[in-house]
Design an enzyme around this catalytic site. Structure first.
Site, PDB file in Angstrom:
ATOM      1  N   SER A  50     -15.347  39.740  26.193  1.00 59.34           N
ATOM      2  CA  SER A  50     -14.647  39.593  24.920  1.00 59.34           C
ATOM      3  C   SER A  50     -15.638  39.468  23.751  1.00 59.34           C
ATOM      4  O   SER A  50     -16.500  40.313  23.603  1.00 59.34           O
ATOM      5  CB  SER A  50     -13.700  38.404  25.019  1.00 59.34           C
ATOM      6  OG  SER A  50     -12.659  38.560  24.114  1.00 59.34           O
ATOM      7  N   LYS A  90     -19.078  41.805  23.005  1.00 59.98           N
ATOM      8  CA  LYS A  90     -19.658  42.384  21.787  1.00 59.98           C
ATOM      9  C   LYS A  90     -21.118  41.950  21.713  1.00 59.98           C
ATOM     10  O   LYS A  90     -22.028  42.729  21.416  1.00 59.98           O
ATOM     11  CB  LYS A  90     -18.919  41.881  20.538  1.00 59.98           C
ATOM     12  CG  LYS A  90     -17.374  41.971  20.575  1.00 59.98           C
ATOM     13  CD  LYS A  90     -16.753  41.431  19.290  1.00 59.98           C
ATOM     14  CE  LYS A  90     -15.331  40.893  19.393  1.00 59.98           C
ATOM     15  NZ  LYS A  90     -14.284  41.708  19.857  1.00 59.98           N
ATOM     16  N   HIS A 146      -6.526  40.763  29.695  1.00 55.52           N
ATOM     17  CA  HIS A 146      -7.823  40.442  29.106  1.00 55.52           C
ATOM     18  C   HIS A 146      -8.437  39.273  29.872  1.00 55.52           C
ATOM     19  O   HIS A 146      -7.930  38.144  29.808  1.00 55.52           O
ATOM     20  CB  HIS A 146      -7.548  40.035  27.648  1.00 55.52           C
ATOM     21  CG  HIS A 146      -8.750  39.769  26.829  1.00 55.52           C
ATOM     22  ND1 HIS A 146      -9.558  40.773  26.337  1.00 55.52           N
ATOM     23  CD2 HIS A 146      -9.297  38.608  26.399  1.00 55.52           C
ATOM     24  CE1 HIS A 146     -10.527  40.240  25.620  1.00 55.52           C
ATOM     25  NE2 HIS A 146     -10.403  38.923  25.651  1.00 55.52           N
TER      26      HIS A 146
HETATM   27  C1  GTR Z   1      -9.730  37.417  20.060  1.00 54.81           C
HETATM   28  C2  GTR Z   1     -10.469  38.365  19.159  1.00 54.81           C
HETATM   29  C3  GTR Z   1     -11.174  39.407  19.963  1.00 54.81           C
HETATM   30  C4  GTR Z   1     -11.915  38.834  21.156  1.00 54.81           C
HETATM   31  C5  GTR Z   1     -11.254  37.627  21.780  1.00 54.81           C
HETATM   32  C6  GTR Z   1     -12.159  36.701  22.606  1.00 54.81           C
HETATM   33  O1  GTR Z   1      -9.043  36.469  19.347  1.00 54.81           O
HETATM   34  O2  GTR Z   1      -9.533  38.931  18.279  1.00 54.81           O
HETATM   35  O3  GTR Z   1     -12.015  40.180  19.125  1.00 54.81           O
HETATM   36  O4  GTR Z   1     -13.217  38.553  20.813  1.00 54.81           O
HETATM   37  O5  GTR Z   1     -10.709  36.786  20.837  1.00 54.81           O
HETATM   38  O6  GTR Z   1     -13.356  36.626  22.411  1.00 54.81           O
HETATM   39  O7  GTR Z   1     -11.599  36.000  23.443  1.00 54.81           O
END
Ligand code: GTR
Length: 426
Positions: free
Chosen positions: A265, A269, A406
């Site tokens: 997540s 990045k 996710h």
């Molecule tokens: C979300 C965000 C994503 C991702 C995620 C995470 O809220 O919008 O870009 O990074 O969090 O890191 O769990």
């Protein structure tokens, strides 16, 4: 594109007509990886190395993640090691100091496949062969990877997690091992891989505080105004990964030439940005990294540049905020971030029910890096269309679309280790 339609129906819940648009390969107008800003065609590896790669790296520093200070190894403190997991692994813990404050330290944990033997006095002997490792930052503190009571409890800011009772950004004893399902330590050890981890909050707590705490506060020079390309939190976390890598180079049990940087997540990045900049990383793994990670910004599916900067104003450099709803003006897109890893093995993974991260955008961006891999090593991503769910495609670029949400799961790790084996044993 037949694979796309069922994918749409199953995961995004929108119509097939609409999804056929989502399935367009790259968005129109994404920068050509093999053409310099001045318009010159990049024809060989030498031109990529000397012209295009430096130029693309600089564009990401200047327009997206910001510029980190020059790196140097940090002082190591409080090193300790113990035999664990019924003698099958060595657990090491140490801290890396980056400032004078009591919290200005990165606390690192490593589980490494065990040395060949311990001597008569019970002290550990160096491994015959140093181990390849996965290096990954964590949201909740390293004590959550495994119930092992010998892991030092995180003392830094940690991400709240209602499910395990963390509500005030502080770790508690009850959270030991609470993220173990994401970190299959025993499986990794049995396959000959070590795990090295630290909490991202040790490097920079994940909230917008005007860049006062963490490494920004400790390392940045005082200035009346922040530069538009000053580093954000993702830049800081990536910097921390490189500092941990510095310290691994000193460890006789770690194969410093086989350190895979991995993240999930927002930390996916981060792993991409760390791997793009620091070519000492052998392999780079982005798990469900989405917007600002592997996914094309120009597709504007799921999370967009406007939304991410609004919700997380501290992640990127301030110049990136200016691209809200103006993605087509960006001088880069995320396929170029993946291309910066070339010719090293790079892996992009999506989850079928993770529309927010735009799985198709992650896949097509990996495809967008393919020409650079083909030019450099004649091997890239062996799939032209989005692969079926749970059917990985492994070349020098790897990709899979895992079923489910996710997350970072054992199923993902199995693919990552297969991919690492493939490149390590060559
Ligand atoms: C979300 C965000 C994503 C991702 C995620 C995470 O809220 O919008 O870009 O990074 O969090 O890191 O769990």
């Amino acid at each position: 594109m037949p694979t796309c339609v069922p994918f749409l129906a199953l995961t995004l819940g929108v119509t097939a007509t609409c999804y056929s648009v989502r399935c367009q390969e790259a968005p129109i107008g994404e920068p050509d990886p093999l053409r310099s800003s001045a318009g010159a065609v990049i024809e060989d590896a030498e031109q990529w190395r000397t012209i295009r790669r430096p130029e693309v790296l600089e564009l990401f520093r200047s327009h997206v993640y910001g510029r980190a200070p020059a790196g140097r190894p940090l002082a190591t403190e409080s090193r300790e090691e113990d035999l664990v997991l019924r003698g099958r692994a060595v657990r090491k813990q140490w801290s890396l100091r980056y400032g004078d404050g009591p919290d200005d330290q990165i606390h690192v944990l490593a589980f490494l496949p065990r040395a060949a033997s311990s001597d008569a006095a019970g002290s550990l002997q160096p491994r015959e062969a140093p181990a390849p490792v996965f290096l990954a930052l964590k949201f909740q503190g390293k004590h959550t990877v495994h119930p092992d009571p010998g892991i030092r409890l995180a003392s830094c800011w940690v991400r709240n997690n209602q499910r395990v009772g963390v509500t005030k950004h502080r770790a508690t004893e009850q959270t030991r091992g609470s993220q173990a399902r994401r970190w299959p330590v025993e499986l990794m050890i049995s396959r000959g891989y070590g795990l090295v981890t630290a909490c991202y909050g040790d490097i920079d707590p994940d909230f917008d505080d005007g860049f006062e705490n963490g490494v920004h506060g400790a390392v940045d020079e005082a200035a009346s105004e922040r530069a538009p390309d000053a580093w954000g939190a993702i830049g800081a976390w990536a910097w921390g990964l490189s500092r941990i890598l510095d310290s691994l180079a000193e460890d006789p049990d770690v194969d410093a030439n086989r350190v895979a940087v991995l993240g999930h997540s927002r930390l996916g990045k981060t792993a991409l940005w760390a791997g793009a900049q620091d070519e000492r990383f052998w392999m780079v793994v982005s798990n469900n990294s989405g917007c600002g990670g592997a996914a094309y910004s120009r597709r504007r599916r799921g999370e967009t540049v406007a939304v991410i900067n609004k919700n997380f104003p501290h992640w990127f450099c301030s110049r990136f905020h200016g691209y809200a709803d103006r993605e087509s003006s960006l001088p880069v897109d995320q396929h170029l971030l993946i291309a910066l890893c070339a010719p090293r093995p790079v892996y992009v993974a999506s989850a079928a029910k993770d529309a927010w991260a735009d799985p198709a955008g992650e896949f097509f961006s990996a495809r967008g890096a393919d020409p650079v891999y083909r030019l450099l090593c004649d091997d890239g991503l062996p799939a032209e269309e989005l692969p079926a769910v749970d059917a990985p495609a492994h070349g020098r670029i790897g990709y899979h679309l895992r079923s489910g949400k996710h997350d970072l799961l054992r199923a993902d790790w199995l693919h990552y280790m297969d991919f690492a084996d493939r490149h390590r044993l060559r």
